[in-house]
Design an enzyme around this catalytic site. Structure first.
Site, PDB file in Angstrom:
ATOM      1  N   CYS A  74      -2.398  -3.836  -0.592  1.00  0.00           N
ATOM      2  CA  CYS A  74      -1.439  -4.510  -1.512  1.00  0.00           C
ATOM      3  C   CYS A  74      -1.076  -3.779  -2.955  1.00  0.00           C
ATOM      4  CB  CYS A  74      -2.281  -6.293  -1.469  1.00  0.00           C
ATOM      5  SG  CYS A  74      -1.145  -6.991  -2.721  1.00  0.00           S
ATOM      6  N   CYS A  77      -1.924  -6.501  -6.212  1.00  0.00           N
ATOM      7  CA  CYS A  77      -3.555  -6.794  -6.269  1.00  0.00           C
ATOM      8  C   CYS A  77      -4.618  -5.085  -6.821  1.00  0.00           C
ATOM      9  CB  CYS A  77      -3.807  -6.494  -4.570  1.00  0.00           C
ATOM     10  SG  CYS A  77      -3.497  -7.712  -3.369  1.00  0.00           S
TER      11      CYS A  77
END
Length: 147
Positions: A74, A77
């Site tokens: 991600c 993230c």
């Protein structure tokens, strides 16, 4: 090197770090006992959680816990990672990290539908949920409401 070997090595590193943190906490306050666990000083590094029992342990040990549900693949993230590190080092909240790929049931239990998702616990109960990347000052303010 296979992907499984890499995951095993990462798990070993995480476990070693958990033991080091536990050892440091017990050295800092050898008189601390299970009754007083709610007032433990939060670690300055994120705690990597693997499974519901470990998350429950962190949530019951510290008064305020910010849980970062993330995935290695991600991008947002990864953008949030320095902020999460900084919050762990500079706030009274403990910061836990949960890899949703390794802990799918845990992510489902807390209704994580997208990453990054941050879940704030206060006194053992989930009190706030934030989805997506947020700046450090807004997350700090959120933590301070409960600290």
């Amino acid at each position: 090197m296979s992907e499984t070997q890499t995951e095993d090595e990462i798990d070993e590193i995480r476990e070693k770090k958990r033991r080091e943190l536990a050892s440091q906490l017990s050295e800092e306050d050898p008189s601390a006992d299970a009754e007083d666990s709610g007032s433990d000083t939060a670690p300055e590094e994120p705690i990597y959680v693997n499974g519901a029992p470990e998350l429950q342990d962190a949530v019951s040990t510290y008064d305020v816990v910010l849980v970062d549900f993330y995935a290695d693949w991600c991008g947002p993230c990864k953008m949030l990672e320095p902020t999460v590190q900084s919050l762990a080092a500079s706030t009274d909240a403990a910061v836990a990290k949960v890899d949703i790929d390794q802990n799918q049931q845990l992510a489902q239990q807390y209704q994580v539908r997208g990453v990054p998702t941050l879940l704030l616990f206060s006194d053992g109960e989930p009190v706030e949920q934030v989805v997506g990347v947020r700046d450090e000052s807004s997350l700090r303010s959120l933590i301070e409401q409960y600290a």
